[in-house]
Design a protein around this motif. Structure first.
Motif, mmCIF file in Angstrom:
data_model
loop_
_atom_site.group_PDB
_atom_site.id
_atom_site.type_symbol
_atom_site.label_atom_id
_atom_site.label_comp_id
_atom_site.label_asym_id
_atom_site.label_seq_id
_atom_site.Cartn_x
_atom_site.Cartn_y
_atom_site.Cartn_z
ATOM 1 N N THR A 256 0.813 -1.225 0.000
ATOM 2 C CA THR A 256 0.000 0.000 0.000
ATOM 3 C C THR A 256 0.840 1.265 0.000
ATOM 4 O O THR A 256 0.280 2.364 -0.109
ATOM 5 N N SER A 257 2.152 1.151 0.113
ATOM 6 C CA SER A 257 3.011 2.329 0.206
ATOM 7 C C SER A 257 3.112 3.044 -1.135
ATOM 8 O O SER A 257 3.051 2.426 -2.198
ATOM 9 N N THR A 258 3.272 4.348 -1.066
ATOM 10 C CA THR A 258 3.480 5.190 -2.235
ATOM 11 C C THR A 258 4.852 5.850 -2.159
ATOM 12 O O THR A 258 5.590 5.668 -1.178
ATOM 13 N N ASN A 259 5.191 6.609 -3.180
ATOM 14 C CA ASN A 259 6.510 7.242 -3.204
ATOM 15 C C ASN A 259 6.693 8.234 -2.063
ATOM 16 O O ASN A 259 7.812 8.397 -1.550
ATOM 17 N N ASN A 309 2.380 10.604 -5.207
ATOM 18 C CA ASN A 309 1.224 9.789 -4.861
ATOM 19 C C ASN A 309 1.150 8.488 -5.668
ATOM 20 O O ASN A 309 0.179 7.742 -5.535
ATOM 21 N N ALA A 310 2.158 8.235 -6.506
ATOM 22 C CA ALA A 310 2.166 7.009 -7.311
ATOM 23 C C ALA A 310 2.545 5.820 -6.431
ATOM 24 O O ALA A 310 3.280 5.967 -5.443
ATOM 25 N N PRO A 311 2.052 4.626 -6.734
ATOM 26 C CA PRO A 311 2.421 3.447 -5.942
ATOM 27 C C PRO A 311 3.923 3.211 -5.953
ATOM 28 O O PRO A 311 4.622 3.530 -6.912
ATOM 29 N N LEU A 312 4.404 2.636 -4.878
ATOM 30 C CA LEU A 312 5.833 2.392 -4.746
ATOM 31 C C LEU A 312 6.268 1.123 -5.469
ATOM 32 O O LEU A 312 7.419 1.014 -5.908
ATOM 33 N N PRO A 322 0.133 -1.460 -10.695
ATOM 34 C CA PRO A 322 0.604 -1.585 -9.306
ATOM 35 C C PRO A 322 0.676 -3.057 -8.894
ATOM 36 O O PRO A 322 -0.194 -3.851 -9.225
#
Length: 432
Positions: A256-259, A309-312, A322
């Motif tokens: 669930t983490s983002t940049n 806000n993009a997925p990591l 993602p």
């Protein structure tokens, strides 16, 4: 007498056809729909799902409940009984069938092998998996058996009892729950003889609920973890493994983490906790951020979307998507096929917990906060050594006892002021 009380069913010959299905809609207001054997949406199931969603249950919980409900409805469809006409007789037979019947075999199309004399070779070959229920020689864990596990049967019984309790309160179902509570619990008050020094137990036990053995958390030994880490091909996978084993977060929580959640300067990463959906920043090891940076540079050069806000975590091939839990789990399975092991992604969380609790300088309250455990007593299972550690300790004990038995006992030294020669004459010992 309840309906069908005197009917004897041949459960040994009963097979559940694959009637009905669970449809994922993508609509957050109605994420899953249960389709019956006639292709229509089950209104009674959708009302139950809406009640669960209002209570704050996650979509994964709705899916799990729906699959158990679909299994129960298939059982009733075979017997030609409406869901609101089911009695405790059908519930009893259903739990008996789950206890004794084999699970339906669903072979993935990738694993369907053609008859061949030699073992497959090459990077694209499919590895034959061991028979169900086989004990893995590397991990000591058994593969899923041909029967329904006790935890699966217990979860199904709980879901069915909750489903009928909901319709009983709403007045849309039978007036008696087909999955009743245990007879010893119907005429007494809960926690009647509770010891105030102990925690309260869940005493609303169903009559047909099986006993579930306690699961012992299994950690991955350091040498095997290093072997798995060395078998990884991509920096993205190395970064995920480094975060999983250093933070102790669940596999789906890390995804669930983002940049913007990547904070190498503070050496923390932000995740959304399962269940509570709280946002929490947890500390991680320095090498995890190094692998993550290398993976980000490779991904951005290939054209993976950027932005705070993009997925990591992203897939490795186009079209860019993602990374989700099933893909991460499949990656972990493919790596372990080279080593012949069968650990799960959740075992990485157990491994991180063992490492933190084994450090005498780390407080248990700190570990509780990192793992987001509600109760501190949950860590008790990690403080108990596993079977491998106990065997090692006992073998070392036997080795010390054998060494002690072979050593020549030394005579006691005399007290200060006594002549050793006089003591030898007194006790009849030869001169030393």
């Amino acid at each position: 007498m309840p309906e069908n009380e005197g009917a004897e069913r041949d459960l040994s010959a009963l097979e559940l056809p694959q009637w009905g299905r669970l449809r994922e809609t993508g609509d957050p207001w109605d994420p899953y729909q249960l389709i019956d054997k006639d292709g229509r949406v089950c209104a009674e199931a959708q009302a139950f799902f809406k009640d669960l969603q209002a209570a704050g249950r996650e979509d994964t919980t709705l899916r799990s409940y729906a699959l158990d409900l679909l299994r129960w409805l298939r059982f009733l469809w075979v017997l030609d009984i409406r869901w609101d006409r089911a009695t405790s007789v059908e519930a009893r037979d259903f739990m008996r069938w789950m206890l004794l019947a084999d699970k339906p075999v669903r072979v993935h199309w990738r694993l369907q092998l053609r008859p061949q004399t030699a073992a497959p070779k090459g990077p694209g070959a499919v590895v034959r998996r061991p028979p169900p229920g086989t004990l893995n020689p590397v991990t000591g864990k058994s593969s899923p058996g041909v029967k329904y596990a006790a935890a699966t049967r217990a979860h199904c019984e709980t879901v069915m009892r909750t489903f009928y309790d909901f319709h009983l309160r709403e007045g849309t179902g039978p007036i008696i729950n087909p999955f009743p509570l245990d007879r010893s619990r119907q005429a007494s008050r809960a926690n009647t003889h509770h010891n105030p020094m102990e925690r309260f137990k869940h005493e609303r036990t169903g009559r047909y609920r099986p006993k579930v053995p306690k699961r012992i958390p299994r950690r991955i030994p350091d040498e095997m973890f290093n072997a798995i880490f060395a078998a990884l091909k991509y920096n993205r996978d190395r970064a995920m493994f480094a975060f999983w084993v250093s933070t102790g977060v669940r596999a789906e929580e890390l995804l669930t983490s983002t940049n913007r959640d990547d904070l190498p300067g503070e050496q923390v990463i932000g995740v959304i906790r399962k269940g509570t959906r709280d946002y929490q920043r947890v500390p991680a090891s320095p090498d995890a951020f190094v692998w993550l940076r290398l993976a980000q540079e490779e991904a951005w050069r290939r054209g993976v979307p950027r932005g705070r806000n993009a997925p990591l975590w992203w897939t490795l091939r186009r079209p860019w998507r993602p990374l989700e839990y099933p893909a991460a789990r499949a990656m972990f399975i493919r790596v372990q096929e080279l080593l012949g092991s069968n650990w799960s992604l959740h075992d990485l969380r157990h491994t991180a917990t063992y490492r933190m609790t084994s450090d005498p300088l780390v407080r248990l309250t700190d570990v509780q906060w990192v793992l987001a455990h509600k109760q501190l007593t949950t860590l008790q299972i990690y403080l108990t050594p596993d079977s491998d550690e106990i065997v090692g300790h006992m073998l070392a004990h036997h080795a010390r006892q054998e060494k002690k038995a072979t050593e020549q006992p030394r005579p006691p030294l005399p007290a200060p002021g006594y002549d050793p020669a006089s003591m030898d004459v007194l006790f009849g010992r030869p001169n030393s």
